[in-house]
Design an enzyme around this catalytic site. Structure first.
Site, mmCIF file in Angstrom:
data_model
loop_
_atom_site.group_PDB
_atom_site.id
_atom_site.type_symbol
_atom_site.label_atom_id
_atom_site.label_comp_id
_atom_site.label_asym_id
_atom_site.label_seq_id
_atom_site.Cartn_x
_atom_site.Cartn_y
_atom_site.Cartn_z
ATOM 1 N N SER A 598 3.570 41.984 13.499
ATOM 2 C CA SER A 598 2.476 42.831 13.973
ATOM 3 C C SER A 598 2.766 44.281 13.592
ATOM 4 O O SER A 598 3.935 44.684 13.498
ATOM 5 C CB SER A 598 2.341 42.724 15.495
ATOM 6 O OG SER A 598 1.430 43.686 15.991
ATOM 7 N N TYR A 611 6.043 42.733 23.946
ATOM 8 C CA TYR A 611 5.412 42.281 22.702
ATOM 9 C C TYR A 611 5.865 43.139 21.524
ATOM 10 O O TYR A 611 6.299 42.622 20.480
ATOM 11 C CB TYR A 611 3.894 42.338 22.848
ATOM 12 C CG TYR A 611 3.134 41.916 21.604
ATOM 13 C CD1 TYR A 611 2.986 40.571 21.285
ATOM 14 C CD2 TYR A 611 2.566 42.875 20.764
ATOM 15 C CE1 TYR A 611 2.289 40.178 20.156
ATOM 16 C CE2 TYR A 611 1.866 42.491 19.628
ATOM 17 C CZ TYR A 611 1.729 41.142 19.325
ATOM 18 O OH TYR A 611 1.039 40.754 18.201
#
Length: 730
Positions: A598, A611
């Site tokens: 990501s 995350y």
């Protein structure tokens, strides 16, 4: 009226007068062809051909003319439609006899044989674009309205017997006439015409080593005659069957299911690497009682070395298979691998010698020299092809060859075609021309691509993207129902491929579904084991599975969020990469691994601590695996940003929370898709391109990374974020 099926034990009687009545001649031919092709005991996939002669209106003259409708080149009887049949003026086909120059020596083919095929275009009726088969003269010159040319195992067993002429007379009397082996073509058509003139009461011809061709003036009568001929051969074989002593009796004992699967999982990727040296191949495994009876027998080695007889068979299976004499009860896996390595090396050497000794001045270049069939006692058969469909059909054809050998050995002695005849079929210039006309293979046509997270979102889109390029797609997901739905959609689009899977033959098509939990090494290994059993190995792995846990929404403590985030987003990729590498190292073939990270791994944000840090670790995992798995495997990362559409990471409550956080107007009555679109448009304004990021954007990048176009790129993170300048490399 008596039940016709009761007359037949070895074939299915499928004729329905209700369905057949009222059909036009062409429709009737299609109907007969379909029900003949539906029974694999009558003819094999793509094999055999049928024809009908009818009176049609000539579009040029308006006059009635006789037209031959015959299965065109490359068709399959089971699935043929009217457009799969060539149509030719009978008068023009007969006129071609006047310009044909027969070969000086019986059975010897000259250039004129191949030249005549090009002449069929001049006889085409009504501009029919269907390419004409080389078997056209066999149908045209037989003076009957309906002709069937089938390749039934039972009849070929008679035709491939040492004393096939005497057996033909014994089984069918003067109903069928025996003729020597001859490659199909114009000259054979003339010989059939001559046989019909000399034997006016004959109903067909046994073509030595090849099959049967029979005729009638009625559609149904021709169909029933085909069945009757096959039934008589099958019953004769059954009466002489040696039972347990078939193939000389049992020499080896089969492994149990668990032991066999272990051998296959350990050996097949290694074998795939050995046979894929010239071009990558996809496998089909068979281990049912029929094939095990053969590979475990005393006579298996002798018969395997003789090779196949019917041209339809060895065009797929090569002139003979590789048979390794390994004792499954005492031999080790390492011993089996050594036997396979030595056997394939010897096979390739012998195949090159076969080519050199049989080639002509104008023969096509030698093709791949690796075997397409590998036989292992106690384990079964592994068939290879350029894709799953081809390998399934290759397996099917060698099953036919085994049944031919069984029948021939039961009633007489099996006799294969002479090597030169086999070569002249395998390297026939017309066959080579057909291969050259085949469309170019797609970029992933020979690849097995495992997409983990294929149930929805980026993973599902990626599965569709690689399937579009011809990949064999394994749709894996924690939720097997979602994975299966994706695989079902792909199968609906791309079909199962040609071939009918029989008992014991791996019947999967271009897509399968498998469950997996990437945090559990056992389930990852189980996933790859099943991929090996389905396709023979693994080429590319794309991991799109991930988890996003936000404080207040996840209901978890910070520690729990860290544990789960790192387990899925980091350790999961590590487990997948290291387990896949075990298969890759066995194969020795170049591959690729793509992990989805990501842009959050490079951009610090408030509210996604677990995350973001896990994705940062995943970025470095990509680099570490690139080093560990080199030089065989390229490892790269795909870094999306805020892919809202179709993502399970954006459930309705998270989308609403984000819209509220950023003061984006919305209504509680808005649908999930409407809410996601508003959030996606908001995120897009933060990028340089001002466009929402979609799963399709990520899938395109994932495909690019496994396509081979970036073969010199490894250890890199490719951002697909619309131009998020905060994530620029620094």
């Amino acid at each position: 009226m008596p039940n016709k099926q009761e007359q037949f034990k070895h074939v299915n009687y499928s004729w329905s007068e209700q369905q057949a009545s009222g059909l036009s001649p062409v429709e009737g031919l299609v109907y007969r062809s379909n029900i003949l092709g539906a029974d694999q005991r009558i003819t094999n996939t793509g094999g055999g051909n049928t024809s009908a002669k009818s009176m049609e209106i000539d579009p040029l003259t308006g006059q009635e003319v006789e037209v031959l409708w015959v299965k065109g080149s490359g068709g399959d009887l089971r699935t043929s439609k009217a457009e799969n049949f060539s149509s030719l003026y009978m008068s023009k086909l007969i006129a071609l006899q006047g310009i044909y120059n027969s070969a000086d020596e019986v059975g010897v083919k000259t250039q004129i044989e191949d030249d005549m095929v090009a002449m069929y275009k001049h006889a085409t009726f009504n501009l029919n674009p269907r390419a004409t088969s080389i078997d056209t003269p066999l149908h045209a010159f037989i003076p009957y309205k309906h002709v069937d040319h089938m390749h039934p195992n039972s009849v070929i067993a008679v035709a491939a017997s040492k004393n096939s002429k005497a057996l033909t007379e014994k089984i069918w009397g003067d109903e069928l006439i025996w003729t020597e082996w001859q490659r199909p073509g114009f000259d054979l058509g003339l010989k059939l015409q001559e046989i019909c003139e000399q034997h006016p009461n004959a109903k067909g011809v046994i073509l030595a080593g090849h099959g049967v061709i029979n005729w009638a003036d009625d559609n149904r009568e021709c169909y029933e005659l085909s069945l009757d001929i096959i039934e008589k051969a099958a019953r004769y074989i059954e009466e002489h069957d040696k039972g347990e002593d078939t193939f000389g009796g049992q020499k080896y004992v089969s492994l149990d299911d668990a032991a066999r699967e272990k051998v296959l999982v350990d050996v097949v990727p290694y074998l795939r690497g050995l046979v894929s040296g010239e071009s990558k191949l996809i496998g089909t495994i068979q281990h049912d009682d029929t094939i095990l009876r053969f590979v475990n027998s005393h006579d298996a080695k002798r018969l395997a070395d003789l090779g196949t007889s019917c041209p339809d068979h060895f065009l797929r299976t090569k002139i003979k298979p590789l048979y390794v004499e390994w004792d499954p009860q005492t031999g080790s896996i390492d011993e089996l691998k050594a036997l396979l390595a030595d056997g394939i090396k010897q096979y390739q050497t012998e195949y090159s010698k076969y080519y050199e000794s049989c080639k002509h001045d104008n023969s096509p270049a030698q093709r791949a020299s690796s075997p397409s069939i590998c036989l292992i006692p106690g384990v079964g058969m592994i068939a290879w092809g350029k894709n799953k469909s081809e390998s399934r059909v290759t397996a099917e054809f060698y099953n036919c060859a085994v049944e031919v050998m069984r029948g021939a050995e039961a009633i007489d002695e099996y006799a294969a075609l002479p090597q030169q005849e086999a070569f002249d079929i395998e390297y026939w210039l017309l066959e080579e021309a057909k291969l050259q006309r085949m469309p170019k293979e797609k970029s992933l046509a020979r690849d097995v691509v495992v997409v983990i997270g294929a149930g929805d979102g980026i993973g599902k889109e990626t599965a569709f993207r690689v399937a579009k390029e011809g990949a064999h797609v394994v749709c894996a997901d924690l939720r097997i129902e979602a994975a299966q739905a994706t695989a079902d959609e792909l199968t609906k689009i791309y079909g199962q491929g040609i071939g009918v899977a029989g008992s014991g033959i791996s019947g999967c098509g271009p897509a399968i579904a498998q469950p997996v939990d990437i945090t559990n090494r056992d389930t990852v290994k189980a996933l790859f084991d099943q991929v090996i059993l389905a396709y023979g190995g693994i080429d590319k792995v794309i991991v799109t599975a991930g988890v996003f846990l936000a404080p207040g929404q996840s209901g978890m403590s910070d520690d729990q969020m860290f544990d789960i985030s790192f387990a899925v987003n980091v350790k999961g990729g590590y487990i997948v990469g290291t387990e896949a590498n075990k298969v890759w190292q066995q194969q020795g073939l170049p591959g690729a691994l793509v992990l989805t990270t990501s842009v959050n791994g490079a951009v610090a944000k408030k509210g996604s601590l677990a995350y973001d840090t896990s994705k940062s670790a995943a970025n470095h995992l990509v680099r570490e695996l690139a080093v560990e798995l080199s030089p065989l495997i390229n490892v790269n990362g795909l870094a999306p940003a805020t892919v809202v559409k179709g993502s399970t990471m954006f459930p309705r409550d998270r989308v609403i929370a984000s819209l509220s956080k950023y003061n984006v107007a919305f209504s509680e009555s808005d649908s999930d898709d409407e809410l996601r679109e508003k959030l996606a448009l908001f995120y897009a304004q933060r990028t340089l391109t001002k466009q929402p990021i979609t799963p399709a954007d990520q899938a395109e990048a994932a495909y690019l990374l496994v396509s081979g176009q970036l073969s010199k790129t490894t250890g890199q993170i490719i951002s697909v974020d619309g131009g998020l300048h905060e994530a620029f490399l620094r």
